[in-house]
Structure formats: C-alpha cells, structure tokens
Design an enzyme around this catalytic site. Structure first.
Site, short mmCIF file in Angstrom:
data_model
loop_
_atom_site.label_atom_id
_atom_site.label_comp_id
_atom_site.label_asym_id
_atom_site.label_seq_id
_atom_site.Cartn_x
_atom_site.Cartn_y
_atom_site.Cartn_z
N SER A 1 21.97 44.67 64.20
CA SER A 1 21.84 43.72 65.32
C SER A 1 23.14 42.98 65.57
CB SER A 1 20.76 42.68 65.00
OG SER A 1 19.51 43.29 64.89
N HIS B 1 19.68 46.44 70.31
CA HIS B 1 19.87 47.80 69.79
C HIS B 1 19.87 48.77 70.97
CE1 HIS B 1 19.46 47.47 65.34
NE2 HIS B 1 19.07 46.28 65.70
N HIS C 1 13.03 50.45 63.43
CA HIS C 1 12.56 49.51 62.41
C HIS C 1 11.08 49.74 62.12
CE1 HIS C 1 16.03 47.39 64.27
NE2 HIS C 1 16.24 46.96 63.03
N TYR D 1 9.05 47.44 61.55
CA TYR D 1 8.26 46.39 62.22
C TYR D 1 7.92 46.75 63.66
CZ TYR D 1 12.77 44.68 64.07
OH TYR D 1 13.99 44.59 64.68
N GLU D 2 8.57 47.78 64.21
CA GLU D 2 8.20 48.25 65.55
C GLU D 2 6.95 49.14 65.46
OE1 GLU D 2 11.67 49.97 67.69
OE2 GLU D 2 12.80 49.04 66.08
N ALA E 1 22.09 42.81 60.12
CA ALA E 1 22.14 41.35 60.15
C ALA E 1 21.15 40.87 59.08
CB ALA E 1 21.72 40.84 61.51
N MET F 1 15.40 43.21 57.48
CA MET F 1 14.22 44.04 57.80
C MET F 1 14.60 45.50 58.06
SD MET F 1 12.55 41.36 60.50
CE MET F 1 12.57 39.58 60.19
N SER F 2 15.68 45.97 57.44
CA SER F 2 16.11 47.34 57.75
C SER F 2 16.85 47.94 56.56
CB SER F 2 17.04 47.32 58.97
OG SER F 2 18.25 46.68 58.66
N ASN G 1 22.67 33.76 59.39
CA ASN G 1 22.00 32.45 59.31
C ASN G 1 21.66 32.15 57.85
OD1 ASN G 1 19.97 34.77 60.07
ND2 ASN G 1 18.78 33.28 58.91
N HIS H 1 16.15 35.17 66.90
CA HIS H 1 16.88 36.43 66.98
C HIS H 1 18.16 36.26 67.80
CE1 HIS H 1 17.42 40.72 66.61
NE2 HIS H 1 17.45 40.89 67.91
N1 HPA Z 1 15.47 37.07 57.67
C1 HPA Z 1 15.20 38.37 57.90
N2 HPA Z 1 15.96 39.14 58.66
C2 HPA Z 1 17.05 38.58 59.22
C3 HPA Z 1 17.38 37.23 59.04
C4 HPA Z 1 16.55 36.43 58.21
O1 HPA Z 1 16.77 35.23 57.99
N3 HPA Z 1 18.54 37.00 59.72
C5 HPA Z 1 18.88 38.19 60.31
N4 HPA Z 1 17.98 39.14 60.00
#
Ligand code: HPA
Length: 277
Positions: free
Chosen positions: A36, A67, A89, A91-92, A119, A216-217, A240, A252
């Site tokens: 991302s 993406h 992903h 989660y999709e 990310a 998440m990847s 973050n 996001h």
């Molecule tokens: N958690 C999960 N996935 C992420 C985060 C997070 O804080 N930041 C970017 N992708």
C-alpha cells in the site's frame, strides 16, 4: 470446485503462458511485490511492459484502495524484473492460494528472488513512523496457509521455514542502507487476517509474543515462495504507530500518505540491492 482449487496448477500454467508471451525475450530474475502506498517503484522500471490483471487468467482485479492491478516487466539497475503492483489480500475474501498465485507464477517464469513490501503498524516502541523495517522473520496469525490442499508440482508437503527471509539478502540490504545513509530498522512482522485494525489489547499481545510490526499481507506470498525455493527479502513501511500505542485513530488514508513519504527511500534500497546481487 473450491476457490482454492480454481487457483491451482491449471490456472497457474495458463497465467504463466500469458505473461511469458507478453514479456517476450525478457526473463525476469527478481520479482518485486509492492504494498500500500508504494506503487511508485513500478514507474522506475525501464522499457516497461505493463500487463493488466484482466489479461492474466485467474487474476481478479485487486480490491484494496491504493493497489493498481498490473504486472510490470522491464529492467531496474540492469536486472530483469517483474513488479507486482496490486496484491490479493485474504481480507478481500480471497483464498490463500490466490494470494500466492502471483508468487507461484514468478517461480514458474524462472524468478529466483522475490522482494516483498508492505505497509505495517509499528509495535516496537522506538519506531518513529514513517520509517522502514527490514523483515527478519514473521509470525503467521492469519491462521491460513496457501499450501493447504494437494501438493503442487515443484513443492514439498512440509517446506522448511527456518530462514523465510534470506540472511545474505538481509545483510546486503543492511549494507546498502548504511552506505546510502537510509535509516533501516529490522524486526519481526506479524500478519493478521484483517480487515479491521487491531485492538490495543491485541497489540499488547503481539508485543509480548515478539512482533515488532503488524500488517495484513506478505506471509502467504513468502510461504509460497519458500515452498518453491525462492529467496525472499522483505521490507515493511511502518506507516503508523500500532493501535493503543498513541492517542491517534488509524485510517487507511494515513497509511497511504505515510507510505508515500518513505517510498523514495524504499526504491533506493531496492535499487541498491539489485545493483549488488
Ligand atoms: N495494522 C495492520 N495493518 C496495517 C497497519 C496497522 O496498524 N498499518 C498499515 N497496515
């Protein structure tokens, strides 16, 4: 037929054939998977051959914002590469085998090394986002695995996972970071299913079990890559501070913006590694 089976070897061979045809003489040695906010690396590829996912059998359009949905073949630092801009992903609602389909495609095309980027939220308290983290190891908390099901040709039933992220490639990345004065942390990436961000209690748990970053990847791809004998190098863009470690709420959009801020450094790192491979 389940989604998992649909992403099986018939699809893989058809996808490999379609991509090989478009690449012509180019024989990619390294694949680069963009996370991302990191799509810019694809624009640095020379003599690009852009292959939209709709032209590749078995590849749906990626659903995550930020993406793109194309493979870009060409050269980077004179190395033949194939860049994956847009990943699938879990989660999709995608099957783990689909998340790993591009990786298996790379292996089928003769790629030897895969660079995965993502990310991630920073768990280690000293991380000051945006920053880059070299992935030393991972913890699979997705409770899914792309190798579940019949053993694919060229893979073992129980592949070794003692060095998911190649030690020599990591040493090379650290050397490039030192030489080019790019701040580079190193740590353990925990992958969760998502798509909700974590709760503060979950982050405290992840901290205790040894995770430095959360996302998440990546893990499905790395598992498939190791099963095919590819060497892996991974970078997290820590966009973050993880949930509960600061007063800020997670979004996001913030992830994409912070990703852009370190995308240039990440590109420099990847180029530096390619130059010395
Ligand atoms: N958690 C999960 N996935 C992420 C985060 C997070 O804080 N930041 C970017 N992708």
């Amino acid at each position: 037929m389940t989604k998992q089976e649909r992403a099986g070897s018939g699809t893989l061979l058809a996808a490999a054939e379609a991509v090989a045809k478009r690449l012509g003489k180019l024989k990619p040695q390294v694949a680069i998977v963009l996370g991302s906010g990191l799509a810019g690396v694809a624009d640095a590829v020379r003599d690009p051959v852009r292959i939209p996912y709709r032209e590749i059998p078995g590849f749906p359009e990626p659903g995550a914002p930020g993406h793109k949905g194309e493979l870009v073949g060409g050269t980077l630092e004179s190395t033949p590469v194939l860049v994956q801009s847009g990943r699938f992903h879990l989660y999709e609602g995608q099957a783990p085998a689909l998340a790993a389909l591009p990786t298996r495609l790379f292996a089928t095309l003769g790629v030897k090394t895969i660079v995965v980027t993502n990310a991630a939220g920073g768990i280690r308290r000293s991380f000051r986002p945006p920053t880059l983290m070299l992935i030393a190891d991972h913890i699979n908390l997705m409770f899914r695995n792309p190798l579940v099901g019949p053993v694919e040709e060229g893979e073992e039933r129980f592949p070794d996972m003692s060095d998911p992220y190649d030690p020599a490639l990591r040493a090379l990345a650290r050397q490039v970071a030192r030489d080019e004065r790019i701040p580079l942390e190193e740590g353990v990436y925990a992958a969760l299913l998502g798509p909700s961000f974590e709760s503060p209690a979950e982050i405290r748990m992840l901290e205790r079990i040894g995770a430095d970053a959360v996302g998440m990847s990546t893990v499905p791809e790395v598992i498939a890559a190791r099963a095919r004998g590819l060497r892996c190098l991974g970078f997290s863009s820590i966009t973050n501070v993880a949930s509960g470690l600061s007063a800020q709420k997670l979004s996001h959009l913030e992830v994409l913006e912070a990703g852009k801020q370190v995308a240039g450094q990440l590109e420099q790192l990847i180029r530096g590694v390619l130059k010395r491979l």
